[in-house]
Design an enzyme around this catalytic site. Structure first.
Site, PDB file in Angstrom:
ATOM      1  N   HIS A   1      13.859 -48.616 -34.860  1.00 24.70           N
ATOM      2  CA  HIS A   1      13.236 -47.412 -35.446  1.00 24.70           C
ATOM      3  C   HIS A   1      11.742 -47.638 -35.658  1.00 24.70           C
ATOM      4  CE1 HIS A   1      11.622 -45.682 -39.200  1.00 24.70           C
ATOM      5  NE2 HIS A   1      12.396 -44.632 -39.038  1.00 24.70           N
ATOM      6  N   ASN A   2      11.386 -48.793 -36.190  1.00 25.65           N
ATOM      7  CA  ASN A   2       9.973 -49.059 -36.458  1.00 25.65           C
ATOM      8  C   ASN A   2       9.176 -49.219 -35.171  1.00 25.65           C
ATOM      9  OD1 ASN A   2      10.794 -49.023 -39.125  1.00 25.65           O
ATOM     10  ND2 ASN A   2       9.531 -50.758 -39.704  1.00 25.65           N
TER      11      ASN A   2
ATOM     12  N   GLU B   1       8.472 -45.865 -34.175  1.00 22.79           N
ATOM     13  CA  GLU B   1       7.426 -45.347 -35.090  1.00 22.79           C
ATOM     14  C   GLU B   1       6.027 -45.759 -34.590  1.00 22.79           C
ATOM     15  OE1 GLU B   1       8.343 -45.959 -39.417  1.00 22.79           O
ATOM     16  OE2 GLU B   1       6.605 -47.270 -39.297  1.00 22.79           O
TER      17      GLU B   1
ATOM     18  N   ALA C   1      10.680 -58.156 -47.958  1.00 18.53           N
ATOM     19  CA  ALA C   1      11.481 -58.941 -47.008  1.00 18.53           C
ATOM     20  C   ALA C   1      10.978 -60.380 -46.969  1.00 18.53           C
ATOM     21  CB  ALA C   1      11.380 -58.305 -45.621  1.00 18.53           C
TER      22      ALA C   1
ATOM     23  N   LYS D   1      17.081 -50.417 -37.743  1.00 15.25           N
ATOM     24  CA  LYS D   1      15.811 -50.107 -38.426  1.00 15.25           C
ATOM     25  C   LYS D   1      14.626 -50.780 -37.727  1.00 15.25           C
ATOM     26  CE  LYS D   1      13.101 -48.373 -41.587  1.00 15.25           C
ATOM     27  NZ  LYS D   1      11.982 -49.171 -41.862  1.00 15.25           N
TER      28      LYS D   1
ATOM     29  N   GLY E   1      10.129 -43.677 -46.513  1.00 19.80           N
ATOM     30  CA  GLY E   1       8.969 -44.036 -47.314  1.00 19.80           C
ATOM     31  C   GLY E   1       8.984 -43.362 -48.676  1.00 19.80           C
TER      32      GLY E   1
ATOM     33  N   SER F   1      14.655 -45.649 -44.176  1.00 18.78           N
ATOM     34  CA  SER F   1      13.509 -44.924 -43.610  1.00 18.78           C
ATOM     35  C   SER F   1      13.230 -43.674 -44.438  1.00 18.78           C
ATOM     36  CB  SER F   1      13.791 -44.525 -42.158  1.00 18.78           C
ATOM     37  OG  SER F   1      12.675 -43.819 -41.629  1.00 18.78           O
TER      38      SER F   1
ATOM     39  N   GLY G   1       9.607 -51.498 -57.025  1.00 19.45           N
ATOM     40  CA  GLY G   1       8.298 -51.055 -56.518  1.00 19.45           C
ATOM     41  C   GLY G   1       8.388 -49.644 -55.966  1.00 19.45           C
ATOM     42  N   ARG G   2       7.577 -49.368 -54.934  1.00 17.53           N
ATOM     43  CA  ARG G   2       7.517 -48.009 -54.375  1.00 17.53           C
ATOM     44  C   ARG G   2       8.897 -47.503 -53.970  1.00 17.53           C
ATOM     45  NH1 ARG G   2       2.902 -49.864 -50.284  1.00 17.53           N
ATOM     46  NH2 ARG G   2       4.311 -51.620 -50.400  1.00 17.53           N
ATOM     47  N   MET G   3       9.703 -48.356 -53.348  1.00 20.24           N
ATOM     48  CA  MET G   3      10.994 -47.915 -52.808  1.00 20.24           C
ATOM     49  C   MET G   3      12.128 -48.096 -53.821  1.00 20.24           C
ATOM     50  SD  MET G   3      10.258 -46.852 -49.761  1.00 20.24           S
ATOM     51  CE  MET G   3      11.698 -46.907 -48.703  1.00 20.24           C
TER      52      MET G   3
HETATM   53  N1  LIG Z   1       6.994 -48.763 -48.515  1.00 22.15           N
HETATM   54  C1  LIG Z   1       7.657 -48.245 -47.481  1.00 22.15           C
HETATM   55  O1  LIG Z   1       7.272 -47.208 -46.918  1.00 22.15           O
HETATM   56  C2  LIG Z   1       8.916 -48.879 -47.000  1.00 22.15           C
HETATM   57  C3  LIG Z   1       9.296 -50.147 -47.411  1.00 22.15           C
HETATM   58  N2  LIG Z   1      10.464 -50.696 -46.939  1.00 22.15           N
HETATM   59  C4  LIG Z   1      10.886 -52.031 -47.346  1.00 22.15           C
HETATM   60  O2  LIG Z   1      11.406 -51.977 -48.677  1.00 22.15           O
HETATM   61  C5  LIG Z   1      11.167 -53.236 -49.323  1.00 22.15           C
HETATM   62  C6  LIG Z   1      10.392 -52.969 -50.618  1.00 22.15           C
HETATM   63  O3  LIG Z   1       9.195 -52.316 -50.261  1.00 22.15           O
HETATM   64  P1  LIG Z   1       8.236 -51.604 -51.338  1.00 22.15           P
HETATM   65  O4  LIG Z   1       9.038 -50.971 -52.412  1.00 22.15           O
HETATM   66  O5  LIG Z   1       7.294 -50.785 -50.541  1.00 22.15           O
HETATM   67  O6  LIG Z   1       7.494 -52.886 -51.932  1.00 22.15           O
HETATM   68  P2  LIG Z   1       6.682 -53.006 -53.319  1.00 22.15           P
HETATM   69  O7  LIG Z   1       5.762 -54.144 -53.144  1.00 22.15           O
HETATM   70  O8  LIG Z   1       6.147 -51.676 -53.719  1.00 22.15           O
HETATM   71  O9  LIG Z   1       7.818 -53.389 -54.387  1.00 22.15           O
HETATM   72  C7  LIG Z   1       8.513 -54.601 -54.375  1.00 22.15           C
HETATM   73  C8  LIG Z   1       8.868 -54.916 -55.813  1.00 22.15           C
HETATM   74  O10 LIG Z   1       9.723 -56.052 -55.835  1.00 22.15           O
HETATM   75  C9  LIG Z   1       9.232 -56.930 -56.853  1.00 22.15           C
HETATM   76  N3  LIG Z   1       9.659 -58.279 -56.544  1.00 22.15           N
HETATM   77  C10 LIG Z   1       9.109 -59.163 -55.679  1.00 22.15           C
HETATM   78  N4  LIG Z   1       9.831 -60.300 -55.658  1.00 22.15           N
HETATM   79  C11 LIG Z   1      10.843 -60.119 -56.535  1.00 22.15           C
HETATM   80  C12 LIG Z   1      11.903 -60.948 -56.969  1.00 22.15           C
HETATM   81  N5  LIG Z   1      12.080 -62.178 -56.466  1.00 22.15           N
HETATM   82  N6  LIG Z   1      12.754 -60.446 -57.903  1.00 22.15           N
HETATM   83  C13 LIG Z   1      12.584 -59.223 -58.413  1.00 22.15           C
HETATM   84  N7  LIG Z   1      11.593 -58.388 -58.046  1.00 22.15           N
HETATM   85  C14 LIG Z   1      10.738 -58.840 -57.101  1.00 22.15           C
HETATM   86  C15 LIG Z   1       7.744 -56.752 -56.833  1.00 22.15           C
HETATM   87  O11 LIG Z   1       7.189 -57.203 -58.046  1.00 22.15           O
HETATM   88  P3  LIG Z   1       5.680 -57.740 -58.050  1.00 22.15           P
HETATM   89  O12 LIG Z   1       4.826 -56.594 -57.593  1.00 22.15           O
HETATM   90  O13 LIG Z   1       5.455 -58.117 -59.476  1.00 22.15           O
HETATM   91  O14 LIG Z   1       5.652 -58.898 -57.094  1.00 22.15           O
HETATM   92  C16 LIG Z   1       7.643 -55.230 -56.666  1.00 22.15           C
HETATM   93  O15 LIG Z   1       7.734 -54.556 -57.907  1.00 22.15           O
HETATM   94  C17 LIG Z   1      10.401 -54.101 -48.326  1.00 22.15           C
HETATM   95  O16 LIG Z   1      11.301 -54.891 -47.613  1.00 22.15           O
HETATM   96  C18 LIG Z   1       9.770 -53.066 -47.401  1.00 22.15           C
HETATM   97  O17 LIG Z   1       9.491 -53.588 -46.126  1.00 22.15           O
HETATM   98  C19 LIG Z   1      11.305 -50.013 -46.110  1.00 22.15           C
HETATM   99  C20 LIG Z   1      10.978 -48.752 -45.696  1.00 22.15           C
HETATM  100  C21 LIG Z   1       9.759 -48.090 -46.082  1.00 22.15           C
HETATM  101  O1  LIG Z   2       9.512 -49.521 -42.565  1.00 19.07           O
HETATM  102  C1  LIG Z   2       8.545 -48.858 -42.846  1.00 19.07           C
HETATM  103  C2  LIG Z   2       8.409 -47.461 -42.398  1.00 19.07           C
HETATM  104  O2  LIG Z   2       9.503 -47.066 -41.614  1.00 19.07           O
HETATM  105  C3  LIG Z   2       7.454 -49.496 -43.653  1.00 19.07           C
HETATM  106  O3  LIG Z   2       6.456 -48.593 -44.035  1.00 19.07           O
HETATM  107  C4  LIG Z   2       6.901 -50.662 -42.908  1.00 19.07           C
HETATM  108  O4  LIG Z   2       6.010 -51.349 -43.755  1.00 19.07           O
HETATM  109  C5  LIG Z   2       6.187 -50.222 -41.640  1.00 19.07           C
HETATM  110  O5  LIG Z   2       5.956 -51.310 -40.790  1.00 19.07           O
HETATM  111  P1  LIG Z   2       4.507 -51.975 -40.658  1.00 19.07           P
HETATM  112  O6  LIG Z   2       4.215 -52.600 -42.007  1.00 19.07           O
HETATM  113  O7  LIG Z   2       4.632 -52.953 -39.567  1.00 19.07           O
HETATM  114  O8  LIG Z   2       3.546 -50.855 -40.370  1.00 19.07           O
END
Ligand SMILES: NC(=O)C1=CN([C@@H]2O[C@H](COP(=O)(O)OP(=O)(O)OC[C@H]3O[C@@H](n4cnc5c(N)ncnc54)[C@H](OP(=O)(O)O)[C@@H]3O)[C@@H](O)[C@H]2O)C=CC1
Ligand SMILES: O=C(CO)[C@H](O)[C@H](O)COP(=O)(O)O
Length: 299
Positions: free
Chosen positions: A172-173, A176, A69, A169, A120, A118, A9-11
């Site tokens: 950290h949040n 934030e 998560a 982390k 994004g 951290s 996904g995004r990360m």
């Molecule tokens: N976005 C942010 O700013 C930040 C995010 N994080 C953390 O990073 C993690 C990922 O976040 P983010 O990338 O934003 O989330 P996204 O929802 O953008 O991406 C998650 C991806 O994982 C896929 N997925 C879900 N379940 C499974 C599985 N069982 N097996 C394989 N793939 C799976 C999803 O597919 P599908 O969409 O088809 O379900 C999706 O493509 C989270 O824990 C988030 O809290 C940490 C710091 C910053």
């Molecule tokens: O970890 C992060 C940034 O550092 C993610 O963006 C997280 O989703 C932020 O927490 P919340 O969803 O509670 O706003």
């Protein structure tokens, strides 16, 4: 090095791109076939299941999880575990609760690193800040990958034993949340106060040399530029909240006062109800003790 990445996904996609850019190989899997195809277009080897990804990695597997998560982490580890042994390393780069990470590290057949991430989506270009917990040898082994995913060697470090990466982390949040609240309150006073101010100009001026300059303040400047100095149609509802809740729970358990973090979390919860019971009761109680007029809903 060859790295398996699960969750694109995004990360996770940023992990893939930065690791490929650094000259390593990536095997990529996600539940979404489109996400796997897009990673393959970028140069990753596609896998069609967790088991397929494990097979493609061969011995001494290095695997990065970037799934949401919670249940998705456990489901992925259940699928992975039959393919793992003690020479393998699994990194959880998501926002998992640190206690779950400790339990997962104990149960996992591979060495397990909990990695707070951290930065994004902006980390695509800059790289992330990585806070890592777990065995030293596994951290050392993964250092070329951490160098690529982080801003560089200074952008990651081992915090300590299992759980410590996600613990740092989590805090950290909490910080934030409090920083966002402080900027929000300051700009609200400027917006409501006695001068007619251009808040984008204020943020830009503060970002150039002021004591309170920061990336979050740069994002305030961006928000005023893109939405307008009154934030246009942006709603006053704030989602999220799990990592801030964990921070406050841990602070209560440790008997460490964190009033600013708690207040910003409470503000977030409060933003979700526009008809607050406590305010209605206070309105009515003022009548009870002082015979002050009660404002009614249809007035
Ligand atoms: N976005 C942010 O700013 C930040 C995010 N994080 C953390 O990073 C993690 C990922 O976040 P983010 O990338 O934003 O989330 P996204 O929802 O953008 O991406 C998650 C991806 O994982 C896929 N997925 C879900 N379940 C499974 C599985 N069982 N097996 C394989 N793939 C799976 C999803 O597919 P599908 O969409 O088809 O379900 C999706 O493509 C989270 O824990 C988030 O809290 C940490 C710091 C910053
Ligand atoms: O970890 C992060 C940034 O550092 C993610 O963006 C997280 O989703 C932020 O927490 P919340 O969803 O509670 O706003």
């Amino acid at each position: 090095m060859q790295l398996g990445v699960i969750g694109l996904g995004r990360m996770g996609r940023i992990v893939v791109d930065r690791v490929l850019d650094a000259g390593h190989e990536v095997v990529a899997f996600d539940l979404s076939e489109e996400a796997v195809a897009a990673a393959a277009d970028a140069g990753a080897e596609p896998a069609d299941s967790v088991a397929d990804l494990a097979d493609r990695l061969g011995d001494d597997k290095r695997i990065w999880l970037m799934v949401p998560a919670g249940d998705a982490v456990d489901a992925t580890l259940d699928d992975l575990d039959p393919h793992l042994d003690g020479d393998d390393v699994v990194v959880d780069g998501g926002n998992s609760h640190f206690e779950k990470s400790v339990r997962r590290a104990e149960a996992c057949s591979a060495a397990y690193l909990d990695c707070g991430t951290s930065g994004g989506p902006a980390g695509a270009e800059l790289g992330f800040s990585l806070m890592i917990g777990g065995p030293q040898w596994a951290y050392d082994e993964m250092t070329p990958v951490f160098d690529a995913v982080a801003t560089g060697p200074a952008g990651h470090d081992r915090m300590g034993e299992a759980g410590s990466g996600h613990y740092v982390k989590m805090v950290h949040n909490g910080v934030e949340y409090a920083l966002m609240q402080a900027y929000g309150e300051g700009f609200e006073l400027l917006a409501e106060g006695r001068y007619d101010l251009d808040l984008e100009a204020v943020a830009r001026t503060w970002n150039n040399g002021a004591v309170i300059r920061s990336w979050l303040l740069e994002l305030c400047e961006e928000a005023f530029r893109e939405e307008g100095t009154d934030l246009g149609d942006v709603d006053d509802h704030i989602a999220g909240g799990s990592t801030g809740t964990w921070t406050v729970q841990e602070a209560l358990e440790q008997e460490v006062p964190v009033p600013l973090i708690y207040q910003s979390l409470a503000e977030r919860f409060g933003s979700r109800a526009d008809d607050r019971f406590s305010r209605r009761l206070a309105n009515r109680l003022r009548y009870g003790f002082g015979r002050h007029e009660v404002a009614r809903k249809d007035e």
